[in-house]
Design a protein around this motif. Structure first.
Motif, short mmCIF file in Angstrom:
data_model
loop_
_atom_site.label_atom_id
_atom_site.label_comp_id
_atom_site.label_asym_id
_atom_site.label_seq_id
_atom_site.Cartn_x
_atom_site.Cartn_y
_atom_site.Cartn_z
N TYR A 81 0.85 -1.18 0.00
CA TYR A 81 0.00 0.00 0.00
C TYR A 81 0.89 1.25 0.00
O TYR A 81 1.81 1.37 0.80
CB TYR A 81 -0.91 0.01 1.23
CG TYR A 81 -2.10 -0.91 1.08
CD1 TYR A 81 -3.20 -0.53 0.31
CD2 TYR A 81 -2.13 -2.15 1.71
CE1 TYR A 81 -4.30 -1.37 0.16
CE2 TYR A 81 -3.22 -3.00 1.56
CZ TYR A 81 -4.30 -2.60 0.79
OH TYR A 81 -5.38 -3.44 0.64
N HIS A 82 0.61 2.15 -0.95
CA HIS A 82 1.39 3.39 -1.07
C HIS A 82 0.43 4.58 -1.12
O HIS A 82 -0.64 4.50 -1.73
CB HIS A 82 2.23 3.39 -2.36
CG HIS A 82 3.21 2.27 -2.45
ND1 HIS A 82 4.42 2.29 -1.80
CD2 HIS A 82 3.16 1.09 -3.12
CE1 HIS A 82 5.09 1.18 -2.08
NE2 HIS A 82 4.34 0.43 -2.87
N PHE A 83 0.84 5.68 -0.52
CA PHE A 83 0.11 6.93 -0.69
C PHE A 83 0.43 7.48 -2.08
O PHE A 83 1.59 7.70 -2.41
CB PHE A 83 0.49 7.95 0.39
CG PHE A 83 -0.13 7.69 1.72
CD1 PHE A 83 -1.48 7.95 1.93
CD2 PHE A 83 0.62 7.17 2.78
CE1 PHE A 83 -2.07 7.71 3.16
CE2 PHE A 83 0.04 6.92 4.00
CZ PHE A 83 -1.32 7.20 4.20
N LYS A 143 0.02 10.37 -3.31
CA LYS A 143 0.61 11.71 -3.31
C LYS A 143 2.13 11.66 -3.24
O LYS A 143 2.81 12.59 -3.69
CB LYS A 143 0.07 12.52 -2.13
CG LYS A 143 0.49 12.00 -0.76
CD LYS A 143 -0.04 12.89 0.36
CE LYS A 143 0.41 12.38 1.73
NZ LYS A 143 -0.10 13.25 2.82
N ASN A 144 2.68 10.57 -2.68
CA ASN A 144 4.13 10.46 -2.58
C ASN A 144 4.80 10.24 -3.94
O ASN A 144 6.02 10.38 -4.07
CB ASN A 144 4.51 9.31 -1.64
CG ASN A 144 4.07 9.57 -0.21
OD1 ASN A 144 3.88 10.72 0.18
ND2 ASN A 144 3.91 8.52 0.57
N PRO A 179 -8.01 12.90 -3.02
CA PRO A 179 -7.88 12.85 -1.55
C PRO A 179 -6.43 12.61 -1.12
O PRO A 179 -5.73 11.78 -1.70
CB PRO A 179 -8.77 11.66 -1.15
CG PRO A 179 -9.74 11.51 -2.28
CD PRO A 179 -8.99 11.92 -3.52
N SER A 180 -5.99 13.34 -0.15
CA SER A 180 -4.59 13.24 0.29
C SER A 180 -4.26 11.87 0.90
O SER A 180 -3.10 11.48 0.95
CB SER A 180 -4.27 14.34 1.31
OG SER A 180 -5.13 14.22 2.45
N ASN A 181 -5.29 11.16 1.36
CA ASN A 181 -5.06 9.84 1.98
C ASN A 181 -5.30 8.69 1.00
O ASN A 181 -5.40 7.53 1.40
CB ASN A 181 -5.96 9.67 3.20
CG ASN A 181 -7.44 9.74 2.85
OD1 ASN A 181 -7.80 10.17 1.76
ND2 ASN A 181 -8.30 9.31 3.77
N LEU A 182 -5.40 9.00 -0.32
CA LEU A 182 -5.65 7.96 -1.31
C LEU A 182 -4.47 6.99 -1.36
O LEU A 182 -3.32 7.40 -1.49
CB LEU A 182 -5.87 8.59 -2.68
CG LEU A 182 -6.13 7.61 -3.83
CD1 LEU A 182 -7.45 6.87 -3.62
CD2 LEU A 182 -6.15 8.35 -5.16
N LYS A 183 -4.78 5.69 -1.27
CA LYS A 183 -3.74 4.66 -1.31
C LYS A 183 -3.96 3.74 -2.51
O LYS A 183 -5.08 3.56 -2.99
CB LYS A 183 -3.76 3.82 -0.03
CG LYS A 183 -3.21 4.51 1.20
CD LYS A 183 -3.17 3.54 2.37
CE LYS A 183 -2.56 4.18 3.61
NZ LYS A 183 -2.48 3.22 4.74
#
Length: 235
Positions: free
Chosen positions: A176-178, A180-181, A206-210
């Motif tokens: 699982y990766h964010f 946004k990174n 969404p900033s927490n999208l994985k």
């Protein structure tokens, strides 16, 4: 030879044996029956049998239907058929390997086009305008060139890692990766092209999208999305 071919322990077993009981595929039995009824004989017909000792063999058979019985000759062609299958498998693997190489070259051409265009654009500006540029302008272009060179280097590293993964030299490791990174890093590869087209790159999610994916595959997919968005957009 008959004992070995049919997996029998004695001639008595063969004497009582019905050939159709060994034929593995029902469709082959039906085909043989239909041909014998229509023509009365079959020549050099390949069948797959499951021998008495439960081994799959390939036989070449010729059959003649008489009023009282069916006379048959059998030739074991198992080794030949296995060799043919091995050749077919190698050909399929070779075709797959060539397809992977074509895909790899296509990805290289696609992924490197944007950063190289940016790099070439900056060098063109320097070649045409360097006499009229201030030190500050030259420094900004030098920084942009450095970023473009780093982007090209990172792309090559990712492509080489992808190539290694396709050859099973590195494991496929989904995590699982964010998202946004990855996006800011992916946009760096085509930021200069976007500037040249007066396009701003913005992300709305969404900033927490994985995402559950292998990091190299995810980065390649996102980079291609951003690159295509810039390539096919106008100011």
């Amino acid at each position: 030879a008959a004992l070995k071919m049919l997996g029998a322990n004695s001639m008595e077993e063969i004497t009582c044996l019905k050939l159709d009981s060994l034929i593995k595929n029902k469709s082959e039995k039906e085909t043989i029956t239909d041909i014998l009824k229509e023509q009365g004989h079959i020549e050099n017909y390949e069948i797959t049998v499951l021998t008495l000792d439960n081994i799959e063999r390939y036989l070449l058979t010729s059959l003649v239907l008489s009023s009282e019985q069916i006379d048959a000759t059998l030739i074991d062609i198992t080794e030949r058929k296995l060799a043919e299958k091995e050749i077919q498998l190698k050909n399929e693997q070779l075709y797959q390997s060539n397809a992977e190489k074509d895909k790899f070259f296509s990805i290289i051409a696609h992924d490197l086009r944007s950063p190289f265009n940016s790099f070439l654009g900056l060098t063109h500006i320097m070649a045409e305008e360097i006499q009229n540029m201030t030190l500050d302008q030259l420094q900004k272009i030098a920084v942009s060139l450095s970023k473009s060179a780093n982007n090209v280097n990172n792309l090559l590293d990712n492509l080489l890692n992808w190539s290694r993964s396709k050859r099973n030299l590195i494991p496929f490791e989904p995590e699982y990766h964010f998202v946004k990174n990855f996006l800011n890093h992916c946009s760096d590869a085509c930021i200069e092209l976007a500037k040249n087209k007066d396009i701003s790159i913005e992300f709305d999610f969404p900033s927490n999208l994985k995402a559950y994916a292998d990091r190299y595959m995810l980065e390649t997919a996102l980079r291609n999305i951003v690159s295509n968005a810039v390539k096919f957009s106008t100011a």
